[in-house]
Design a protein around this motif. Sequence first.
Motif, PDB file in Angstrom:
ATOM      1  N   MET A 176      39.495  49.346  39.635  1.00  0.00           N
ATOM      2  CA  MET A 176      40.203  50.206  39.419  1.00  0.00           C
ATOM      3  C   MET A 176      41.851  49.252  40.099  1.00  0.00           C
ATOM      4  O   MET A 176      43.413  49.573  39.664  1.00  0.00           O
ATOM      5  CB  MET A 176      40.506  51.610  38.943  1.00  0.00           C
ATOM      6  CG  MET A 176      41.540  52.059  38.579  1.00  0.00           C
ATOM      7  SD  MET A 176      42.185  52.158  37.365  1.00  0.00           S
ATOM      8  CE  MET A 176      40.405  52.904  36.219  1.00  0.00           C
ATOM      9  N   ARG A 177      41.610  49.812  41.014  1.00  0.00           N
ATOM     10  CA  ARG A 177      43.366  49.581  42.186  1.00  0.00           C
ATOM     11  C   ARG A 177      43.717  47.639  41.605  1.00  0.00           C
ATOM     12  O   ARG A 177      44.920  47.831  42.244  1.00  0.00           O
ATOM     13  CB  ARG A 177      42.792  49.246  43.829  1.00  0.00           C
ATOM     14  CG  ARG A 177      42.254  50.579  44.306  1.00  0.00           C
ATOM     15  CD  ARG A 177      42.035  50.632  46.046  1.00  0.00           C
ATOM     16  NE  ARG A 177      40.678  50.569  45.756  1.00  0.00           N
ATOM     17  CZ  ARG A 177      40.056  49.257  46.748  1.00  0.00           C
ATOM     18  NH1 ARG A 177      41.042  48.573  47.258  1.00  0.00           N
ATOM     19  NH2 ARG A 177      38.804  48.975  46.802  1.00  0.00           N
ATOM     20  N   GLN A 178      43.235  47.003  41.820  1.00  0.00           N
ATOM     21  CA  GLN A 178      43.442  45.438  41.585  1.00  0.00           C
ATOM     22  C   GLN A 178      43.577  45.359  40.221  1.00  0.00           C
ATOM     23  O   GLN A 178      43.720  44.276  40.063  1.00  0.00           O
ATOM     24  CB  GLN A 178      42.302  44.249  42.351  1.00  0.00           C
ATOM     25  CG  GLN A 178      42.369  44.351  44.018  1.00  0.00           C
ATOM     26  CD  GLN A 178      41.396  43.308  44.688  1.00  0.00           C
ATOM     27  OE1 GLN A 178      41.128  42.913  43.894  1.00  0.00           O
ATOM     28  NE2 GLN A 178      41.910  43.194  45.762  1.00  0.00           N
ATOM     29  N   MET A 179      42.524  46.229  39.099  1.00  0.00           N
ATOM     30  CA  MET A 179      42.325  45.817  37.810  1.00  0.00           C
ATOM     31  C   MET A 179      42.079  44.466  37.563  1.00  0.00           C
ATOM     32  O   MET A 179      42.068  43.215  36.317  1.00  0.00           O
ATOM     33  CB  MET A 179      43.887  45.621  37.161  1.00  0.00           C
ATOM     34  CG  MET A 179      44.703  47.321  37.739  1.00  0.00           C
ATOM     35  SD  MET A 179      43.946  48.640  36.298  1.00  0.00           S
ATOM     36  CE  MET A 179      44.513  47.832  34.570  1.00  0.00           C
ATOM     37  N   LEU A 180      41.034  44.334  37.796  1.00  0.00           N
ATOM     38  CA  LEU A 180      40.166  43.347  37.689  1.00  0.00           C
ATOM     39  C   LEU A 180      38.886  43.143  37.742  1.00  0.00           C
ATOM     40  O   LEU A 180      38.162  44.230  38.022  1.00  0.00           O
ATOM     41  CB  LEU A 180      40.044  42.609  39.377  1.00  0.00           C
ATOM     42  CG  LEU A 180      40.934  41.524  39.906  1.00  0.00           C
ATOM     43  CD1 LEU A 180      41.324  40.936  40.948  1.00  0.00           C
ATOM     44  CD2 LEU A 180      41.543  40.791  38.948  1.00  0.00           C
ATOM     45  N   TYR A 181      38.693  42.472  36.264  1.00  0.00           N
ATOM     46  CA  TYR A 181      36.819  42.552  36.281  1.00  0.00           C
ATOM     47  C   TYR A 181      35.509  41.465  36.949  1.00  0.00           C
ATOM     48  O   TYR A 181      36.480  40.586  37.159  1.00  0.00           O
ATOM     49  CB  TYR A 181      36.911  42.731  35.184  1.00  0.00           C
ATOM     50  CG  TYR A 181      36.887  43.422  33.682  1.00  0.00           C
ATOM     51  CD1 TYR A 181      35.642  44.843  33.308  1.00  0.00           C
ATOM     52  CD2 TYR A 181      38.192  43.654  32.971  1.00  0.00           C
ATOM     53  CE1 TYR A 181      36.095  45.523  32.832  1.00  0.00           C
ATOM     54  CE2 TYR A 181      38.266  45.194  32.040  1.00  0.00           C
ATOM     55  CZ  TYR A 181      37.517  45.949  32.074  1.00  0.00           C
ATOM     56  OH  TYR A 181      37.599  46.764  31.318  1.00  0.00           O
ATOM     57  N   ALA A 182      34.682  42.033  37.092  1.00  0.00           N
ATOM     58  CA  ALA A 182      33.418  40.890  37.297  1.00  0.00           C
ATOM     59  C   ALA A 182      32.459  40.917  36.193  1.00  0.00           C
ATOM     60  O   ALA A 182      31.449  42.194  36.501  1.00  0.00           O
ATOM     61  CB  ALA A 182      33.395  41.235  39.106  1.00  0.00           C
ATOM     62  N   PHE A 183      31.911  39.240  35.919  1.00  0.00           N
ATOM     63  CA  PHE A 183      31.756  39.398  35.067  1.00  0.00           C
ATOM     64  C   PHE A 183      30.710  38.277  35.593  1.00  0.00           C
ATOM     65  O   PHE A 183      31.004  37.808  36.874  1.00  0.00           O
ATOM     66  CB  PHE A 183      31.964  38.684  33.748  1.00  0.00           C
ATOM     67  CG  PHE A 183      33.742  38.801  33.061  1.00  0.00           C
ATOM     68  CD1 PHE A 183      33.071  40.371  32.832  1.00  0.00           C
ATOM     69  CD2 PHE A 183      34.809  38.447  32.494  1.00  0.00           C
ATOM     70  CE1 PHE A 183      33.166  41.142  31.827  1.00  0.00           C
ATOM     71  CE2 PHE A 183      35.521  39.036  31.899  1.00  0.00           C
ATOM     72  CZ  PHE A 183      35.539  41.050  31.736  1.00  0.00           C
TER      73      PHE A 183
END
Length: 102
Positions: free
Chosen positions: A70-77
């Motif tokens: 949430m802090r970086q607005m990144l998904y990890a796939f």
Amino acid sequence: MIRSSLFSLACAALLFAAGPAFARGDRDHNHLRDAAAQGQVIPLNRLIAEVRSRPPYSDMTYLGGPQFDMRQMLYAFKFLDGSQVVVVYVDARTGRIVGRKP
């Protein structure tokens, strides 16, 4: 036999690593859903489809269970390339791939 054992081990490791994501509860999920509805982030299913369509990820097996920071607005796939797990980091706002391990 060895290949199936490696696959099983990789899957178990991924499930273990996903534990903290479930511990955050629905708070992040609800915030993310609201952000997608307001057009602040790209919907998850669209991001997954876009990444899966790009080489070299189109030749890899998608393992599911995306994680969100949430802090970086990144998904990890997570993808499986042979016997190696590859984690692809995607900006939820732009859909741009910003990193990968390994």
